[in-house]
Write a protein that holds these residues in place. Structure first.
Motif, PDB file in Angstrom:
ATOM      1  N   LYS A 199     -46.464  31.721 -32.343  1.00 41.86           N
ATOM      2  CA  LYS A 199     -45.677  30.505 -32.592  1.00 41.86           C
ATOM      3  C   LYS A 199     -44.110  30.646 -32.003  1.00 41.86           C
ATOM      4  CE  LYS A 199     -44.156  27.920 -36.619  1.00 41.86           C
ATOM      5  NZ  LYS A 199     -44.011  27.674 -38.063  1.00 41.86           N
ATOM      6  N   LEU A 200     -43.553  31.819 -32.038  1.00 36.50           N
ATOM      7  CA  LEU A 200     -42.146  32.061 -31.484  1.00 36.50           C
ATOM      8  C   LEU A 200     -42.264  31.954 -30.044  1.00 36.50           C
ATOM      9  CD1 LEU A 200     -40.805  34.892 -33.876  1.00 36.50           C
ATOM     10  CD2 LEU A 200     -40.086  32.484 -33.719  1.00 36.50           C
ATOM     11  N   SER A 201     -43.267  32.362 -29.585  1.00 33.08           N
ATOM     12  CA  SER A 201     -43.402  32.310 -27.820  1.00 33.08           C
ATOM     13  C   SER A 201     -43.513  30.848 -27.590  1.00 33.08           C
ATOM     14  CB  SER A 201     -44.539  33.060 -27.630  1.00 33.08           C
ATOM     15  OG  SER A 201     -44.850  33.166 -26.109  1.00 33.08           O
ATOM     16  N   ASP A 202     -44.425  30.037 -28.319  1.00 32.15           N
ATOM     17  CA  ASP A 202     -44.604  28.580 -27.961  1.00 32.15           C
ATOM     18  C   ASP A 202     -42.855  27.926 -28.204  1.00 32.15           C
ATOM     19  OD1 ASP A 202     -47.031  28.810 -27.621  1.00 32.15           O
ATOM     20  OD2 ASP A 202     -47.695  28.211 -29.594  1.00 32.15           O
ATOM     21  N   HIS A 203     -42.348  28.328 -29.118  1.00 30.09           N
ATOM     22  CA  HIS A 203     -40.886  27.689 -29.294  1.00 30.09           C
ATOM     23  C   HIS A 203     -40.118  28.268 -28.172  1.00 30.09           C
ATOM     24  CE1 HIS A 203     -37.051  27.552 -31.431  1.00 30.09           C
ATOM     25  NE2 HIS A 203     -37.256  26.269 -31.426  1.00 30.09           N
ATOM     26  N   ALA A 204     -40.162  29.386 -27.788  1.00 31.37           N
ATOM     27  CA  ALA A 204     -39.189  29.796 -26.689  1.00 31.37           C
ATOM     28  C   ALA A 204     -39.453  29.198 -25.436  1.00 31.37           C
ATOM     29  CB  ALA A 204     -39.316  31.122 -26.481  1.00 31.37           C
ATOM     30  N   ILE A 205     -40.868  28.879 -25.218  1.00 31.11           N
ATOM     31  CA  ILE A 205     -41.245  28.243 -23.788  1.00 31.11           C
ATOM     32  C   ILE A 205     -40.575  26.852 -23.924  1.00 31.11           C
ATOM     33  CG2 ILE A 205     -43.379  27.259 -24.174  1.00 31.11           C
ATOM     34  CD1 ILE A 205     -42.396  29.364 -21.293  1.00 31.11           C
ATOM     35  N   VAL A 206     -40.685  26.221 -24.900  1.00 27.45           N
ATOM     36  CA  VAL A 206     -40.106  24.823 -25.025  1.00 27.45           C
ATOM     37  C   VAL A 206     -38.480  24.737 -24.796  1.00 27.45           C
ATOM     38  CG1 VAL A 206     -39.712  22.810 -26.382  1.00 27.45           C
ATOM     39  CG2 VAL A 206     -41.947  23.909 -26.529  1.00 27.45           C
ATOM     40  N   LEU A 207     -37.945  25.608 -25.440  1.00 24.00           N
ATOM     41  CA  LEU A 207     -36.335  25.893 -25.257  1.00 24.00           C
ATOM     42  C   LEU A 207     -35.899  26.079 -23.896  1.00 24.00           C
ATOM     43  CD1 LEU A 207     -35.171  27.812 -28.494  1.00 24.00           C
ATOM     44  CD2 LEU A 207     -35.602  25.406 -28.027  1.00 24.00           C
ATOM     45  N   VAL A 208     -36.860  26.893 -23.161  1.00 24.79           N
ATOM     46  CA  VAL A 208     -36.577  27.140 -21.621  1.00 24.79           C
ATOM     47  C   VAL A 208     -36.690  26.165 -20.927  1.00 24.79           C
ATOM     48  CG1 VAL A 208     -37.361  28.545 -19.684  1.00 24.79           C
ATOM     49  CG2 VAL A 208     -37.254  29.681 -21.850  1.00 24.79           C
ATOM     50  N   LEU A 235     -18.220  30.320 -16.377  1.00 29.75           N
ATOM     51  CA  LEU A 235     -19.491  31.049 -16.359  1.00 29.75           C
ATOM     52  C   LEU A 235     -19.256  32.703 -16.621  1.00 29.75           C
ATOM     53  CD1 LEU A 235     -21.340  28.831 -13.897  1.00 29.75           C
ATOM     54  CD2 LEU A 235     -21.930  29.204 -16.249  1.00 29.75           C
ATOM     55  N   ILE A 236     -18.338  33.102 -16.218  1.00 28.77           N
ATOM     56  CA  ILE A 236     -18.105  34.665 -16.437  1.00 28.77           C
ATOM     57  C   ILE A 236     -18.055  35.058 -17.971  1.00 28.77           C
ATOM     58  CG2 ILE A 236     -16.148  36.181 -16.547  1.00 28.77           C
ATOM     59  CD1 ILE A 236     -17.334  36.268 -13.938  1.00 28.77           C
ATOM     60  N   ALA A 237     -17.604  34.138 -18.683  1.00 34.80           N
ATOM     61  CA  ALA A 237     -17.811  34.216 -20.299  1.00 34.80           C
ATOM     62  C   ALA A 237     -19.100  34.642 -20.785  1.00 34.80           C
ATOM     63  CB  ALA A 237     -17.095  33.246 -20.992  1.00 34.80           C
ATOM     64  N   PRO A 238     -20.230  33.682 -20.634  1.00 30.96           N
ATOM     65  CA  PRO A 238     -21.403  34.115 -20.881  1.00 30.96           C
ATOM     66  C   PRO A 238     -22.004  35.320 -20.224  1.00 30.96           C
ATOM     67  CG  PRO A 238     -21.467  32.095 -19.735  1.00 30.96           C
ATOM     68  CD  PRO A 238     -19.979  32.469 -19.967  1.00 30.96           C
ATOM     69  N   LEU A 239     -21.760  35.405 -18.723  1.00 32.84           N
ATOM     70  CA  LEU A 239     -22.165  36.580 -17.991  1.00 32.84           C
ATOM     71  C   LEU A 239     -21.931  37.837 -18.791  1.00 32.84           C
ATOM     72  CD1 LEU A 239     -23.704  37.113 -15.434  1.00 32.84           C
ATOM     73  CD2 LEU A 239     -21.432  37.472 -14.311  1.00 32.84           C
ATOM     74  N   ILE A 240     -20.569  37.975 -19.211  1.00 32.92           N
ATOM     75  CA  ILE A 240     -20.153  39.204 -19.683  1.00 32.92           C
ATOM     76  C   ILE A 240     -20.739  39.219 -21.444  1.00 32.92           C
ATOM     77  CG2 ILE A 240     -18.052  40.371 -20.769  1.00 32.92           C
ATOM     78  CD1 ILE A 240     -16.570  39.459 -18.328  1.00 32.92           C
ATOM     79  N   GLY A 241     -20.726  38.149 -22.043  1.00 33.35           N
ATOM     80  CA  GLY A 241     -21.129  37.944 -23.587  1.00 33.35           C
ATOM     81  C   GLY A 241     -22.608  38.496 -23.577  1.00 33.35           C
ATOM     82  N   ASP A 256     -27.195  38.467 -27.926  1.00 34.48           N
ATOM     83  CA  ASP A 256     -28.447  38.014 -27.448  1.00 34.48           C
ATOM     84  C   ASP A 256     -27.971  36.591 -27.360  1.00 34.48           C
ATOM     85  OD1 ASP A 256     -28.219  38.149 -30.062  1.00 34.48           O
ATOM     86  OD2 ASP A 256     -30.261  37.838 -30.385  1.00 34.48           O
ATOM     87  N   LEU A 257     -27.694  36.184 -25.806  1.00 33.99           N
ATOM     88  CA  LEU A 257     -26.943  34.688 -25.690  1.00 33.99           C
ATOM     89  C   LEU A 257     -28.173  33.694 -25.784  1.00 33.99           C
ATOM     90  CD1 LEU A 257     -24.737  33.348 -23.863  1.00 33.99           C
ATOM     91  CD2 LEU A 257     -26.351  33.378 -22.053  1.00 33.99           C
ATOM     92  N   THR A 258     -29.464  33.894 -25.354  1.00 33.84           N
ATOM     93  CA  THR A 258     -30.320  32.778 -25.692  1.00 33.84           C
ATOM     94  C   THR A 258     -31.095  32.723 -26.842  1.00 33.84           C
ATOM     95  OG1 THR A 258     -32.136  34.255 -24.732  1.00 33.84           O
ATOM     96  CG2 THR A 258     -31.070  33.094 -23.056  1.00 33.84           C
ATOM     97  N   ALA A 259     -30.433  33.483 -27.916  1.00 34.61           N
ATOM     98  CA  ALA A 259     -30.893  33.103 -29.266  1.00 34.61           C
ATOM     99  C   ALA A 259     -29.915  32.164 -29.828  1.00 34.61           C
ATOM    100  CB  ALA A 259     -30.877  34.525 -29.855  1.00 34.61           C
ATOM    101  N   PHE A 260     -28.939  31.743 -29.119  1.00 38.90           N
ATOM    102  CA  PHE A 260     -28.109  30.780 -29.878  1.00 38.90           C
ATOM    103  C   PHE A 260     -27.910  29.353 -28.980  1.00 38.90           C
ATOM    104  CE2 PHE A 260     -26.803  34.943 -30.832  1.00 38.90           C
ATOM    105  CZ  PHE A 260     -26.786  34.805 -32.370  1.00 38.90           C
ATOM    106  N   ALA A 261     -28.609  28.366 -29.399  1.00 38.94           N
ATOM    107  CA  ALA A 261     -28.694  27.295 -28.693  1.00 38.94           C
ATOM    108  C   ALA A 261     -27.375  26.446 -27.960  1.00 38.94           C
ATOM    109  CB  ALA A 261     -29.451  26.359 -29.543  1.00 38.94           C
TER     110      ALA A 261
END
Length: 470
Positions: free
Chosen positions: A105-114, A392-398, A403-408
């Motif tokens: 279920k989480l994998s399905d959710h992740a692919i929709v977000l991507v 874009l440097i900020a998320p690259l370092i962050g 875990d960046l992609t866990a936050f929408a």
């Protein structure tokens, strides 16, 4: 698509790709991150739905020649496609074998977000066709980001969480927890985002853009106070997040800007920054000390020691699925170790292929922005290219500290800015089409064509000489 801009005359602008992205930015930032639609099993937020709708519009517009959608390859577009394909390969690889039902279920959710994030980046890259429309989207991001920071300031100063009153009909909260934590006896706030770290990194991404529009308005003789107010509110929100990632992000962004700014602007910014820090010291005396202790006591920080332990767990998991990983979205808190590092998490979930594709979209964005800066003659466009690199440097370092992609919210803004670099490069090439012949890719294509012609002529010469010798 937009009508031509005529100075001194109001023009009517039709809805276009920029309009769709502005809608996405508004619902992404101004609706609390924990608010999702009722009755949808994948727990989709309004931002997710807006992103998917933009993706449908992008696909339909690509099938026509009359809607003003750009066609053709760009570095950002190629990077987004490679990233999407890599994640889809990981998704197929993970679901080919046995997966627990919760991870499926989480994998399905992740692919929709991507898919949604890639759709927004592509809409920015292909659907925003001028500097005027690009500015409109980025200004909307700054204004909405100011609203997010204002909510955070209310949480910190007034101890009032406005997000509990920001529930729209048809939505529900995934949790009843507030967005206020504590560190160094001070409140850590998150605004409308999902976590104080996300809030801090979001402010670090938006502050360079707000400063860019303030300087541009000053240079054009336009009202400038509104943009300095945005800068002040966003900077205050960054401070109130009490986040190490935010400090690192704004420090790196400032370094990039200082490398490209004129000396006068550097001194002006330093003076304003010192005044701002002085105001913070007077109003919240312990705040600067708390931020200093984040780095002074880094050796005794429990979060750092936990990251060290989690790295050993990650190494073992990576060895089991090195290429395509455990599956996107399948490694989650509560069941597995939390890494607080997007690069490690991406390697665990999508393998070395996925993390390389994730890093490549940043490289494509930086190349596009720097290439646009080289091609552009307009000072405003050149400064925007530098600002996008800094943001874009900020998320690259962050990504190395959480875990960046866990936050929408911060992920959505990251993909918007990545797409913005592609849009800026398209515009720069249209305005200076003959200048692009000095690019690296053109030089490589030219040298390859020259070498191929030399080899063809040599083969023909040898084929002519062979009969005469016999």
């Amino acid at each position: 698509m937009s009508t031509d801009f005529l100075p001194g005359k109001k023009t009517r602008t039709m809805a276009d790709g920029a309009t769709l992205v502005c809608i996405f930015v508004t619902v992404l930032m101004l609706i609390p991150a924990r608010a999702v639609f009722k009755g949808i099993p994948l727990s989709l937020t309004p931002g997710n739905v807006a992103a998917l709708f933009a993706g449908i519009c992008w696909v339909c517009a690509q099938l026509t020649l009359t809607l003003g959608m750009a066609k053709g390859r760009t570095p950002v577009r190629t990077g987004i496609f490679v990233y999407a394909i890599a994640v889809f390969f990981s998704y197929g690889y993970a679901n080919f074998g046995p997966l627990p039902q919760d991870e499926v279920k989480l994998s399905d959710h992740a692919i929709v977000l991507v898919a949604g994030n890639c759709a927004v980046a592509l809409m920015m890259n292909d659907g925003v066709r001028s500097l005027l429309r690009l500015d409109r989207v980025l200004k909307a991001a700054v204004v909405c980001g100011t609203g997010v920071a204002l909510v955070g300031c209310c949480q910190f100063i007034l101890k009032l969480d406005l997000t509990q009153y920001m529930v729209l009909p048809g939505l529900r909260f995934t949790s009843d927890d507030g967005f206020v934590e504590t560190r160094e006896a001070l409140a850590r706030v998150a605004g409308t985002t999902g976590h104080p770290i996300e809030f801090g990194v979001l402010c670090a991404m938006l502050l360079p853009l707000a400063a860019h529009f303030a300087f541009q308005a000053k240079g054009r003789g336009e009202p400038v106070l509104r943009w300095w107010v945005c800068c002040g509110i966003i900077a205050a929100g960054l401070m109130f997040s009490i986040s190490r990632s935010a400090v690192l992000g704004i420090g790196a962004a400032g370094l990039v800007l200082f490398l490209g700014w004129p000396a006068k602007r550097r001194w002006y910014t330093l003076l304003v920054g010192l005044v701002f820090l002085g105001i913070m010291k007077v109003t919240v005396p312990s705040l600067l000390g708390a931020l200093y202790n984040l780095f002074a006591n880094i050796g005794n920080d429990s979060s750092i020691s936990h990251r060290t332990y989690a790295s050993a767990v990650a190494a073992k998991q990576i060895s089991l699925h090195p290429l395509f990983g455990h599956g996107p979205g399948t490694w989650y808190a509560g069941k597995h170790e939390v890494f607080d590092n997007q690069y490690i998490l991406s390697t665990v979930e999508t393998g070395f292929v996925g993390v390389a594709a994730f890093a490549s979209i940043f490289l494509c964005a930086f190349y596009s922005a720097l290439r646009a800066r080289y091609l552009s003659k307009d000072p405003g466009a050149r400064d925007l290219a530098l600002t996008l690199c800094a943001s874009l440097i900020a998320p690259l370092i962050g990504s190395a500290t959480f875990d960046l992609t866990a936050f929408a919210t911060v992920t959505g803004l990251t993909f918007i800015l990545i797409g913005a670099t592609g849009s800026l490069l398209r515009t720069a090439k249209q305005l200076a089409p003959h200048e692009d012949q000095f690019g690296v890719l053109y030089w490589l294509r030219y040298r390859w064509a020259w070498l191929r012609d030399v080899l063809v002529r040599r083969r023909r010469h040898e084929a002519v000489e062979e009969p005469s010798l016999s």
